[in-house]
Design a protein around this motif. Structure first.
Motif, short mmCIF file in Angstrom:
data_model
loop_
_atom_site.label_atom_id
_atom_site.label_comp_id
_atom_site.label_asym_id
_atom_site.label_seq_id
_atom_site.Cartn_x
_atom_site.Cartn_y
_atom_site.Cartn_z
N SER A 1 -1.32 -6.24 -18.27
CA SER A 1 -0.05 -7.08 -18.08
C SER A 1 1.15 -6.47 -17.84
O SER A 1 2.23 -6.77 -17.70
N HIS A 2 1.12 -5.55 -19.00
CA HIS A 2 2.50 -4.92 -19.38
C HIS A 2 2.53 -3.38 -18.63
O HIS A 2 3.50 -2.67 -19.25
N SER A 3 1.67 -3.06 -17.36
CA SER A 3 1.63 -1.79 -17.21
C SER A 3 1.69 -2.08 -15.66
O SER A 3 0.63 -2.51 -14.93
N ARG A 4 2.74 -1.91 -15.00
CA ARG A 4 2.71 -1.97 -13.55
C ARG A 4 2.03 -0.99 -12.66
O ARG A 4 1.44 -1.23 -11.56
N CYS A 5 1.91 0.31 -13.28
CA CYS A 5 0.90 1.34 -12.70
C CYS A 5 -0.49 0.87 -12.88
O CYS A 5 -1.17 0.99 -11.46
N LYS A 6 -0.82 0.18 -13.72
CA LYS A 6 -2.38 -0.19 -13.88
C LYS A 6 -2.69 -1.05 -13.01
O LYS A 6 -3.73 -1.32 -12.37
N GLN A 7 -1.56 -2.01 -13.13
CA GLN A 7 -1.98 -3.19 -12.18
C GLN A 7 -2.10 -3.03 -10.69
O GLN A 7 -3.02 -3.35 -9.72
N GLU A 8 -1.21 -2.05 -10.29
CA GLU A 8 -1.49 -1.43 -8.90
C GLU A 8 -2.95 -0.71 -8.97
O GLU A 8 -3.49 -1.18 -7.89
N GLU A 9 -3.44 -0.21 -9.76
CA GLU A 9 -4.78 0.60 -9.77
C GLU A 9 -5.81 -0.48 -9.59
O GLU A 9 -6.67 -0.28 -8.95
N VAL A 10 -5.59 -1.54 -10.58
CA VAL A 10 -6.66 -2.68 -10.46
C VAL A 10 -6.63 -3.18 -9.23
O VAL A 10 -7.74 -3.34 -8.53
N GLU A 11 -5.75 -3.34 -8.38
CA GLU A 11 -5.67 -4.24 -7.16
C GLU A 11 -6.23 -3.24 -6.12
O GLU A 11 -7.21 -3.67 -5.32
N GLU A 12 -6.04 -2.03 -6.21
CA GLU A 12 -6.71 -0.91 -5.25
C GLU A 12 -8.04 -0.63 -5.35
O GLU A 12 -8.75 -0.79 -4.56
N LYS A 13 -8.63 -0.62 -6.79
CA LYS A 13 -10.03 -0.38 -7.07
C LYS A 13 -10.79 -1.73 -6.71
O LYS A 13 -11.77 -1.48 -6.26
N SER A 14 -10.24 -2.78 -7.05
CA SER A 14 -11.11 -4.09 -6.70
C SER A 14 -11.11 -4.37 -5.03
O SER A 14 -12.23 -4.50 -4.47
N ALA A 15 -10.06 -3.74 -4.32
CA ALA A 15 -10.13 -3.74 -2.94
C ALA A 15 -11.25 -3.05 -2.38
O ALA A 15 -11.67 -3.18 -1.37
N GLN A 16 -11.35 -1.72 -3.15
CA GLN A 16 -12.55 -0.96 -2.69
C GLN A 16 -13.73 -1.06 -3.00
O GLN A 16 -14.78 -0.62 -2.48
N SER A 17 -13.97 -2.02 -4.01
CA SER A 17 -15.43 -2.45 -4.61
C SER A 17 -16.00 -3.29 -3.77
O SER A 17 -15.40 -4.37 -3.28
N PRO A 18 -17.19 -3.23 -3.43
CA PRO A 18 -18.10 -4.28 -2.51
C PRO A 18 -18.13 -5.57 -3.21
O PRO A 18 -18.29 -6.55 -2.62
N LYS A 19 -18.02 -5.47 -4.64
CA LYS A 19 -18.23 -6.92 -5.26
C LYS A 19 -16.70 -7.33 -5.63
O LYS A 19 -16.63 -8.29 -6.29
N GLY A 20 -15.64 -6.54 -5.43
CA GLY A 20 -14.52 -7.07 -5.86
C GLY A 20 -14.09 -7.07 -7.15
O GLY A 20 -13.18 -7.92 -7.59
N THR A 21 -14.79 -6.13 -7.91
CA THR A 21 -14.54 -6.10 -9.48
C THR A 21 -13.98 -4.83 -9.68
O THR A 21 -14.13 -3.72 -8.71
N VAL A 22 -13.91 -4.63 -10.94
CA VAL A 22 -13.55 -3.29 -11.39
C VAL A 22 -14.29 -3.09 -12.86
O VAL A 22 -14.50 -4.32 -13.56
N ILE A 23 -14.33 -1.91 -13.26
CA ILE A 23 -15.02 -1.60 -14.47
C ILE A 23 -14.08 -0.96 -15.48
O ILE A 23 -13.22 -0.03 -15.36
#
Length: 319
Positions: free
Chosen positions: A219-241
């Motif tokens: 929540s305190h990292s704009r960079c990581k939040q963007e990465e979360v959104e991108e990875k979840s959009a690319q994941s077939p299950k919509g999740t991240v590890i």
């Protein structure tokens, strides 16, 4: 309708206030780890009763051996403990139904299982996981290396081929450090920090989460939040590890090896300035390492390991 609008405004203000609160590096690590632990406990509570699954080993000499394990609780590491000590100490990664799988990721259904080590005939997947793990370790060292009044923002781990000659970690340091250039002693200090984590033999714990959980973690990292959104959009299950090592939580583009103790000779060799980027002055830290199982082969050049590292970086410059 009016109530919903008011609630949305309040939520945005609260989120904005939370983002504006500056936590120390130690406080932020503790907060992220606490969110990780909470979600981990919630997921484990989804299996209140012990339900058995069958794990069929696909291991030379043990082909077809059947293990009866606990659904949602047992991991490939748990399976290795039913075999010999060699499998416990040497296994770095697993294949579950043919897919790369962390040794500490719970098994949720009956499956086939292979345990992978560095000395396998085809160690490509293990080497890739090892390179990612070394980069993740470097990121953890960088976040721990500076005083509490300096912020350290880890960018996404660059996907670097093993044959490139160096694992890499991209980072943005506090603007107060823009003029800083690392000395040889600074690099040696980072190397010592990595070696301390290796000596602790910490596991890399995986946790598959929904985007809202990952967004709370970062929540305190704009960079990581963007990465979360991108990875979840690319994941077939919509999740991240997510992975946790000690109290350090990170995102990874693929599975990591089982534990830091699988790293052996490890050296931080350089930190390059990449120039101004979206988040500030981007830098790229580089290093080289050898896995534990190849330590004996490297003993002959232990005294000149650092010089060999620098020579390799001249030959295989990381782009």
């Amino acid at each position: 309708m009016a109530c919903r609008t008011v609630c949305q405004l309040l939520q945005r203000r609260l989120a904005s206030s939370a983002a504006s609160v500056r936590l120390s590096a130690a406080e932020e690590r503790g907060r992220r780890s606490a969110v990780f632990s909470r979600e981990q406990a919630r997921q484990r509570s989804l299996y209140p009763r012990t339900e058995k699954i069958e794990v069929t080993l696909q291991i030379p000499g043990l082909q077809g051996t059947l293990l009866v394990m606990n659904k949602g609780l047992s991991t490939p590491h748990s399976c290795a403990r039913h075999l010999t000590e060699w499998y416990v100490t040497s296994s770095a990664l697993a294949l579950v139904d043919g897919k790369p799988w962390s040794l500490h990721q719970p098994l949720t259904q009956s499956c086939s299982l292979s345990l992978l080590a560095f000395k396998d005939t085809d160690p490509l997947l293990v080497n890739q996981a090892y390179w990612r793990s070394c980069a993740a370790l470097l990121g953890q060292v960088l976040q721990d290396a500076f005083k509490e009044d300096f912020s350290v923002e880890l960018l996404r781990l660059p996907e670097v081929l093993v044959t490139s000659g160096a694992f890499c970690c991209d980072v943005v340091l506090d603007p107060q450090l823009d003029a800083w250039n690392p000395s040889e002693e600074s690099l040696r200090s980072l190397t010592r920090g990595a070696q301390q984590l290796i000596h602790r033999d910490l596991p890399w714990e995986p946790l598959e989460v929904a985007p809202p959980v990952a967004l709370e973690v970062f929540s305190h990292s704009r960079c990581k939040q963007e990465e979360v959104e991108e990875k979840s959009a690319q994941s077939p299950k919509g999740t991240v590890i997510l992975y946790r090592c000690g109290d350090h939580v990170l995102l990874s583009g693929g599975p990591l090896v089982a534990r830091t103790g699988l790293c052996s000779q490890y050296e931080v060799t350089a930190i390059h300035r990449l120039g101004e980027g979206k988040w500030g002055l981007h830098r790229r830290a580089q290093g080289l390492s050898l896995p534990l199982q190849q330590q004996v082969r490297a003993q002959i050049c232990r005294k000149c390991f650092s010089q060999c590292m620098k020579h390799l970086l001249d030959v295989f410059e990381c782009q």
